[in-house]
Design a protein around this motif. Structure first.
Motif, PDB file in Angstrom:
ATOM      1  N   SER A 154     -30.079 -10.699 -35.771  1.00 36.35           N
ATOM      2  CA  SER A 154     -30.764 -11.978 -35.649  1.00 36.35           C
ATOM      3  C   SER A 154     -29.919 -12.971 -34.837  1.00 36.35           C
ATOM      4  O   SER A 154     -30.451 -13.719 -34.000  1.00 36.35           O
ATOM      5  CB  SER A 154     -31.064 -12.535 -37.041  1.00 36.35           C
ATOM      6  OG  SER A 154     -31.739 -13.776 -36.954  1.00 36.35           O
ATOM      7  N   GLU A 155     -28.611 -12.985 -35.090  1.00 38.06           N
ATOM      8  CA  GLU A 155     -27.737 -13.874 -34.300  1.00 38.06           C
ATOM      9  C   GLU A 155     -27.778 -13.497 -32.825  1.00 38.06           C
ATOM     10  O   GLU A 155     -27.830 -14.382 -31.944  1.00 38.06           O
ATOM     11  CB  GLU A 155     -26.310 -13.787 -34.844  1.00 38.06           C
ATOM     12  CG  GLU A 155     -26.155 -14.326 -36.265  1.00 38.06           C
ATOM     13  CD  GLU A 155     -24.751 -14.133 -36.785  1.00 38.06           C
ATOM     14  OE1 GLU A 155     -23.935 -13.495 -36.081  1.00 38.06           O
ATOM     15  OE2 GLU A 155     -24.455 -14.611 -37.901  1.00 38.06           O
ATOM     16  N   ARG A 156     -27.762 -12.178 -32.534  1.00 36.14           N
ATOM     17  CA  ARG A 156     -27.806 -11.740 -31.146  1.00 36.14           C
ATOM     18  C   ARG A 156     -29.148 -12.095 -30.511  1.00 36.14           C
ATOM     19  O   ARG A 156     -29.210 -12.542 -29.353  1.00 36.14           O
ATOM     20  CB  ARG A 156     -27.579 -10.230 -31.090  1.00 36.14           C
ATOM     21  CG  ARG A 156     -27.602  -9.635 -29.693  1.00 36.14           C
ATOM     22  CD  ARG A 156     -26.358 -10.003 -28.914  1.00 36.14           C
ATOM     23  NE  ARG A 156     -25.167  -9.423 -29.546  1.00 36.14           N
ATOM     24  CZ  ARG A 156     -23.941  -9.575 -29.045  1.00 36.14           C
ATOM     25  NH1 ARG A 156     -23.752 -10.315 -27.955  1.00 36.14           N
ATOM     26  NH2 ARG A 156     -22.904  -9.024 -29.663  1.00 36.14           N
ATOM     27  N   LEU A 157     -30.243 -11.913 -31.282  1.00 32.22           N
ATOM     28  CA  LEU A 157     -31.567 -12.226 -30.745  1.00 32.22           C
ATOM     29  C   LEU A 157     -31.711 -13.717 -30.467  1.00 32.22           C
ATOM     30  O   LEU A 157     -32.338 -14.112 -29.465  1.00 32.22           O
ATOM     31  CB  LEU A 157     -32.642 -11.756 -31.732  1.00 32.22           C
ATOM     32  CG  LEU A 157     -34.102 -11.972 -31.309  1.00 32.22           C
ATOM     33  CD1 LEU A 157     -34.394 -11.209 -30.023  1.00 32.22           C
ATOM     34  CD2 LEU A 157     -35.048 -11.539 -32.418  1.00 32.22           C
ATOM     35  N   GLN A 158     -31.125 -14.544 -31.335  1.00 33.93           N
ATOM     36  CA  GLN A 158     -31.182 -15.977 -31.082  1.00 33.93           C
ATOM     37  C   GLN A 158     -30.445 -16.334 -29.785  1.00 33.93           C
ATOM     38  O   GLN A 158     -30.889 -17.199 -29.014  1.00 33.93           O
ATOM     39  CB  GLN A 158     -30.579 -16.732 -32.271  1.00 33.93           C
ATOM     40  CG  GLN A 158     -31.459 -16.732 -33.506  1.00 33.93           C
ATOM     41  CD  GLN A 158     -30.799 -17.434 -34.673  1.00 33.93           C
ATOM     42  OE1 GLN A 158     -29.581 -17.396 -34.834  1.00 33.93           O
ATOM     43  NE2 GLN A 158     -31.600 -18.083 -35.508  1.00 33.93           N
ATOM     44  N   GLN A 159     -29.341 -15.661 -29.517  1.00 40.36           N
ATOM     45  CA  GLN A 159     -28.617 -15.923 -28.261  1.00 40.36           C
ATOM     46  C   GLN A 159     -29.435 -15.478 -27.052  1.00 40.36           C
ATOM     47  O   GLN A 159     -29.499 -16.181 -26.041  1.00 40.36           O
ATOM     48  CB  GLN A 159     -27.283 -15.189 -28.287  1.00 40.36           C
ATOM     49  CG  GLN A 159     -26.315 -15.707 -29.347  1.00 40.36           C
ATOM     50  CD  GLN A 159     -25.050 -14.867 -29.407  1.00 40.36           C
ATOM     51  OE1 GLN A 159     -24.873 -13.919 -28.628  1.00 40.36           O
ATOM     52  NE2 GLN A 159     -24.162 -15.212 -30.336  1.00 40.36           N
ATOM     53  N   PRO A 188     -45.408 -10.424 -37.717  1.00 40.15           N
ATOM     54  CA  PRO A 188     -44.922  -9.051 -37.536  1.00 40.15           C
ATOM     55  C   PRO A 188     -44.398  -8.830 -36.129  1.00 40.15           C
ATOM     56  O   PRO A 188     -44.775  -9.525 -35.173  1.00 40.15           O
ATOM     57  CB  PRO A 188     -46.165  -8.201 -37.832  1.00 40.15           C
ATOM     58  CG  PRO A 188     -47.329  -9.105 -37.614  1.00 40.15           C
ATOM     59  CD  PRO A 188     -46.856 -10.474 -38.000  1.00 40.15           C
ATOM     60  N   VAL A 189     -43.538  -7.828 -36.020  1.00 37.23           N
ATOM     61  CA  VAL A 189     -42.930  -7.535 -34.715  1.00 37.23           C
ATOM     62  C   VAL A 189     -43.950  -6.966 -33.741  1.00 37.23           C
ATOM     63  O   VAL A 189     -43.714  -6.954 -32.521  1.00 37.23           O
ATOM     64  CB  VAL A 189     -41.760  -6.544 -34.896  1.00 37.23           C
ATOM     65  CG1 VAL A 189     -40.632  -7.195 -35.668  1.00 37.23           C
ATOM     66  CG2 VAL A 189     -42.232  -5.284 -35.608  1.00 37.23           C
ATOM     67  N   PHE A 198     -38.214  -5.462 -26.355  1.00 38.39           N
ATOM     68  CA  PHE A 198     -36.975  -4.885 -25.838  1.00 38.39           C
ATOM     69  C   PHE A 198     -35.762  -5.695 -26.285  1.00 38.39           C
ATOM     70  O   PHE A 198     -34.735  -5.130 -26.681  1.00 38.39           O
ATOM     71  CB  PHE A 198     -37.031  -4.823 -24.308  1.00 38.39           C
ATOM     72  CG  PHE A 198     -35.731  -4.423 -23.693  1.00 38.39           C
ATOM     73  CD1 PHE A 198     -35.305  -3.106 -23.710  1.00 38.39           C
ATOM     74  CD2 PHE A 198     -34.895  -5.381 -23.106  1.00 38.39           C
ATOM     75  CE1 PHE A 198     -34.091  -2.742 -23.145  1.00 38.39           C
ATOM     76  CE2 PHE A 198     -33.693  -5.026 -22.544  1.00 38.39           C
ATOM     77  CZ  PHE A 198     -33.278  -3.700 -22.567  1.00 38.39           C
ATOM     78  N   LEU A 199     -35.859  -7.016 -26.255  1.00 36.61           N
ATOM     79  CA  LEU A 199     -34.743  -7.853 -26.676  1.00 36.61           C
ATOM     80  C   LEU A 199     -34.431  -7.649 -28.168  1.00 36.61           C
ATOM     81  O   LEU A 199     -33.267  -7.601 -28.571  1.00 36.61           O
ATOM     82  CB  LEU A 199     -35.050  -9.323 -26.399  1.00 36.61           C
ATOM     83  CG  LEU A 199     -35.169  -9.732 -24.923  1.00 36.61           C
ATOM     84  CD1 LEU A 199     -35.513 -11.214 -24.821  1.00 36.61           C
ATOM     85  CD2 LEU A 199     -33.876  -9.429 -24.187  1.00 36.61           C
ATOM     86  N   THR A 200     -35.495  -7.534 -28.938  1.00 31.35           N
ATOM     87  CA  THR A 200     -35.294  -7.309 -30.375  1.00 31.35           C
ATOM     88  C   THR A 200     -34.635  -5.957 -30.615  1.00 31.35           C
ATOM     89  O   THR A 200     -33.690  -5.827 -31.415  1.00 31.35           O
ATOM     90  CB  THR A 200     -36.633  -7.387 -31.121  1.00 31.35           C
ATOM     91  OG1 THR A 200     -37.248  -8.652 -30.851  1.00 31.35           O
ATOM     92  CG2 THR A 200     -36.435  -7.245 -32.617  1.00 31.35           C
ATOM     93  N   LEU A 204     -30.874  -5.175 -32.282  1.00 30.98           N
ATOM     94  CA  LEU A 204     -30.648  -4.248 -33.381  1.00 30.98           C
ATOM     95  C   LEU A 204     -29.661  -3.151 -33.000  1.00 30.98           C
ATOM     96  O   LEU A 204     -28.778  -2.773 -33.787  1.00 30.98           O
ATOM     97  CB  LEU A 204     -31.967  -3.635 -33.841  1.00 30.98           C
ATOM     98  CG  LEU A 204     -32.864  -4.528 -34.699  1.00 30.98           C
ATOM     99  CD1 LEU A 204     -34.242  -3.914 -34.861  1.00 30.98           C
ATOM    100  CD2 LEU A 204     -32.223  -4.766 -36.062  1.00 30.98           C
ATOM    101  N   ALA A 205     -29.806  -2.641 -31.792  1.00 34.65           N
ATOM    102  CA  ALA A 205     -28.906  -1.578 -31.339  1.00 34.65           C
ATOM    103  C   ALA A 205     -27.470  -2.082 -31.243  1.00 34.65           C
ATOM    104  O   ALA A 205     -26.524  -1.406 -31.657  1.00 34.65           O
ATOM    105  CB  ALA A 205     -29.378  -1.040 -29.992  1.00 34.65           C
TER     106      ALA A 205
END
Length: 282
Positions: A154-159, A188-189, A198-200, A204-205
């Motif tokens: 979530s932190e990475r996705l926010q960035q 939902p996703v 892709f960003l999500t 996660l990866a």
């Protein structure tokens, strides 16, 4: 003659017949002292007897006690005395048993406390056995791990999305997107676009690889991404590549497999694969 006359008058008033008997009857001082002591002892006994007789008279009053009654009372007294002595012996034995029982009681209390402690430990072991049976414990650890991965992702996705999107878990362990740019609405996703998906997935990866890096015995040195960049616009593509470049500086080699020309231009080291032609080159 006068002295002799006085002597004879004095002798006549005694039980002695002559002077010889007087001489034979004279006692030594030690003997006299012994007799005096015997006399004093006698009178003390008399006083004690008189005192006891007075006590007895105070108890029985004017009542007369015959010899037969006296003998019977003596017999009863002796029986009671013997019974008292027997009870005293039994009391001593009972006191010994009581002392032994008290020691055993103290030991019993200690064992009870120990049993209670061991019982609580056994109950915990049974609970652990129940939890560890099957996949319950593995699922629990997986849920805990998934929460940590989700927080980092979530932190990475926010960035990557400039704090527009955040990633959360629902009660069933599924992923939800929190749209912070739209008042924090959770959806939902499946409602994400291709680029957002892709960003999500990338977030996660990266989070999963970071967790492996932290907990692995050997450091994770390579991370490869295959395609997905074609769904990004120029601005998002620049954001993603910048994030990957930052990762590359953290002792982690990031490999990208892509046909997007902008990606090829941004990467300083690249391996270009050309399809083989029938004549052989490629």
């Amino acid at each position: 003659e006068e002295a002799l006359a006085r002597w004879r008058r004095a002798l006549a008033g005694t039980v002695f017949a002559d002077a010889e008997e007087v001489r034979m009857s004279m006692a030594a001082k030690a003997q006299c002292d012994e007799w005096d002591e015997a006399i004093r002892l006698y009178w003390r006994q008399v006083e004690q007897a008189e005192h006891r007789r007075a006590q007895l008279a105070a108890v029985i009053g004017e009542e007369a006690v015959s010899a037969e009654q006296w003998e019977m009372m003596q017999q009863v007294y002796n029986e009671l005395k013997a019974h008292t002595e027997m009870m005293t012996e039994q009391l001593g034995a009972v006191r010994g048993k009581v002392a032994e029982l008290r020691k055993k009681h103290v030991r019993f209390v200690e064992l009870e406390a120990r049993q209670a402690t061991l019982g609580r430990q056994i109950e915990r072991y049974k609970q652990l056995q129940t939890l560890l049976r099957g996949n319950s414990f593995v699922e629990f650890m997986a849920e805990e791990q998934l929460e940590q991965v989700t927080i980092m992702a979530s932190e990475r996705l926010q960035q990557l999305t400039r704090h527009r999107y955040a990633l959360e878990l629902d009660s069933q362990g599924g992923f939800l997107i929190r749209d912070d740019a739209n008042g924090g609405v959770r959806r939902p996703v499946s409602t994400l676009s291709g680029g957002e998906t892709f960003l999500t997935s990338l977030s996660l990866a990266l989070a999963l690889s970071a967790q492996i890096q932290l907990r692995g015995e050997y450091p994770l040195r390579f991370f490869f991404l295959d395609e997905g960049f074609g769904t990004l616009d120029a601005e998002l593509l620049d954001t993603v590549v910048s994030a990957l470049e930052k990762l590359h500086t953290q002792q982690l080699a990031v490999g990208v497999i892509s046909h997007v020309q902008e990606i090829r231009n941004r990467l300083p080291r690249r391996l270009i694969v050309e399809p083989a032609e029938p004549s052989g080159p490629g």
